[in-house]
Design a protein around this motif. Structure first.
Motif, PDB file in Angstrom:
ATOM      1  N   UNK A 170       4.536 -17.498   0.957  1.00  0.00           N
ATOM      2  CA  UNK A 170       3.742 -17.570   2.185  1.00  0.00           C
ATOM      3  C   UNK A 170       2.290 -17.215   1.896  1.00  0.00           C
ATOM      4  N   UNK A 171       1.369 -17.998   2.444  1.00  0.00           N
ATOM      5  CA  UNK A 171      -0.049 -17.714   2.314  1.00  0.00           C
ATOM      6  C   UNK A 171      -0.411 -16.511   3.179  1.00  0.00           C
ATOM      7  N   UNK A 172      -1.068 -15.523   2.608  1.00  0.00           N
ATOM      8  CA  UNK A 172      -1.423 -14.331   3.365  1.00  0.00           C
ATOM      9  C   UNK A 172      -2.854 -13.878   3.053  1.00  0.00           C
ATOM     10  N   UNK A 173      -3.456 -13.250   4.063  1.00  0.00           N
ATOM     11  CA  UNK A 173      -4.734 -12.570   3.898  1.00  0.00           C
ATOM     12  C   UNK A 173      -4.424 -11.105   3.609  1.00  0.00           C
ATOM     13  N   UNK A 174      -4.941 -10.586   2.498  1.00  0.00           N
ATOM     14  CA  UNK A 174      -4.638  -9.214   2.090  1.00  0.00           C
ATOM     15  C   UNK A 174      -5.804  -8.271   2.396  1.00  0.00           C
ATOM     16  N   UNK A 175      -5.495  -7.218   3.147  1.00  0.00           N
ATOM     17  CA  UNK A 175      -6.415  -6.116   3.376  1.00  0.00           C
ATOM     18  C   UNK A 175      -5.991  -4.987   2.435  1.00  0.00           C
ATOM     19  N   UNK A 176      -6.878  -4.596   1.544  1.00  0.00           N
ATOM     20  CA  UNK A 176      -6.522  -3.609   0.525  1.00  0.00           C
ATOM     21  C   UNK A 176      -6.952  -2.207   0.945  1.00  0.00           C
ATOM     22  N   UNK A 177      -6.051  -1.234   0.825  1.00  0.00           N
ATOM     23  CA  UNK A 177      -6.405   0.164   1.032  1.00  0.00           C
ATOM     24  C   UNK A 177      -7.167   0.719  -0.167  1.00  0.00           C
ATOM     25  N   UNK A 178      -6.985   0.112  -1.328  1.00  0.00           N
ATOM     26  CA  UNK A 178      -7.665   0.537  -2.546  1.00  0.00           C
ATOM     27  C   UNK A 178      -8.820  -0.402  -2.858  1.00  0.00           C
ATOM     28  N   UNK A 179     -10.007   0.159  -2.988  1.00  0.00           N
ATOM     29  CA  UNK A 179     -11.156  -0.676  -3.329  1.00  0.00           C
ATOM     30  C   UNK A 179     -10.994  -1.265  -4.734  1.00  0.00           C
TER      31      UNK A 179
END
Length: 236
Positions: A151-160
């Motif tokens: 599945x195509x997803x947009x990832x928001x990362x908690x780690x820079x």
């Protein structure tokens, strides 16, 4: 493999840092049987200071339960809380770190807050609340990855560091120019609110991604019941 890039890419050494939340990727990917974004929050570990019964403890005179995005932060809080109790002539040995997940913490009916992690980036340090890191093209459209289920997803990362590694991967695998990628910083709270409450099908493509170190820390604290939770959907 990489998912579809909505536009182009970047060189991490020349990242532009921006704040604010632009629209998500310009397509919905609602395959039959795909996991809703809100359910993926169960895969994001959250830590808190607990009493001998495992119940959250309000510490440092706070009126709210504090949730930490790393075990290290929670461990420091335990030490400080024990010291405060010792100074007051009380025993704080029963205080310890407990584990829950981001969805359970977000829907907690008690007054609560998320503890802001430290950051080397001034823009992340100045943003209200916990920062999330998002890699977007020059027009503000997030780059996407395929998860383990395709599945195509947009990832928001908690780690820079994870976000910067993603940017480097875009550079390596696409050979694009450095001026068409932005490392954006947004606040956790509006992202959580959208994932939990929005009916926009595009939001169902969002995923909040914690660091490998944090997931490893969480694994060591999981009960048998928590260990049965679905594993994180790792991007390929």
């Amino acid at each position: 493999m990489f998912g579809t890039y909505m536009k182009t890419a970047i060189a991490a050494a020349c990242l532009t840092v921006a704040t604010g939340l632009a629209p998500p990727a310009a397509h919905a990917d609602n395959k039959a049987g795909s996991i809703p974004a809100r359910d993926l929050l169960h895969n994001v570990p959250v830590f808190y200071v607990a009493d001998e019964d495992g119940a959250p403890v309000k510490i440092n005179g706070s009126d709210e339960v504090t949730y930490y995005l790393t075990r290290a932060q929670a461990s420091i809080a335990v030490g400080m809380a024990r010291a405060d109790l010792a100074e007051a002539g009380k025993n704080g040995d029963a205080l310890h770190v407990e584990l829950t997940d981001l969805r359970e913490a977000a829907v907690d009916k008690r007054p609560h807050e998320f503890f802001k992690p430290s950051s080397r980036l001034p823009a992340a340090a100045s943003i209200p609340g916990v920062p999330l890191f998002l890699v977007r093209d020059g027009e503000g459209t997030p780059f996407t990855l395929r998860d383990a289920n395709g599945k195509q997803r947009v990832y928001f990362y908690l780690s820079e560091k994870d976000a910067q590694a993603f940017a480097l991967r875009i550079l390596k695998e696409t050979g694009r120019k450095t001026d068409d990628v932005t490392l954006s910083i947004v606040s956790l709270d509006p992202v959580l609110d959208s994932i939990l409450n929005s009916r926009d099908p595009l939001v169902q493509n969002w995923t909040i991604w914690s660091s490998a170190e944090t997931r490893k820390d969480a694994d060591s604290l999981k009960t048998a019941e928590q260990a049965l939770l679905a594993p994180a959907l790792r991007p390929e």
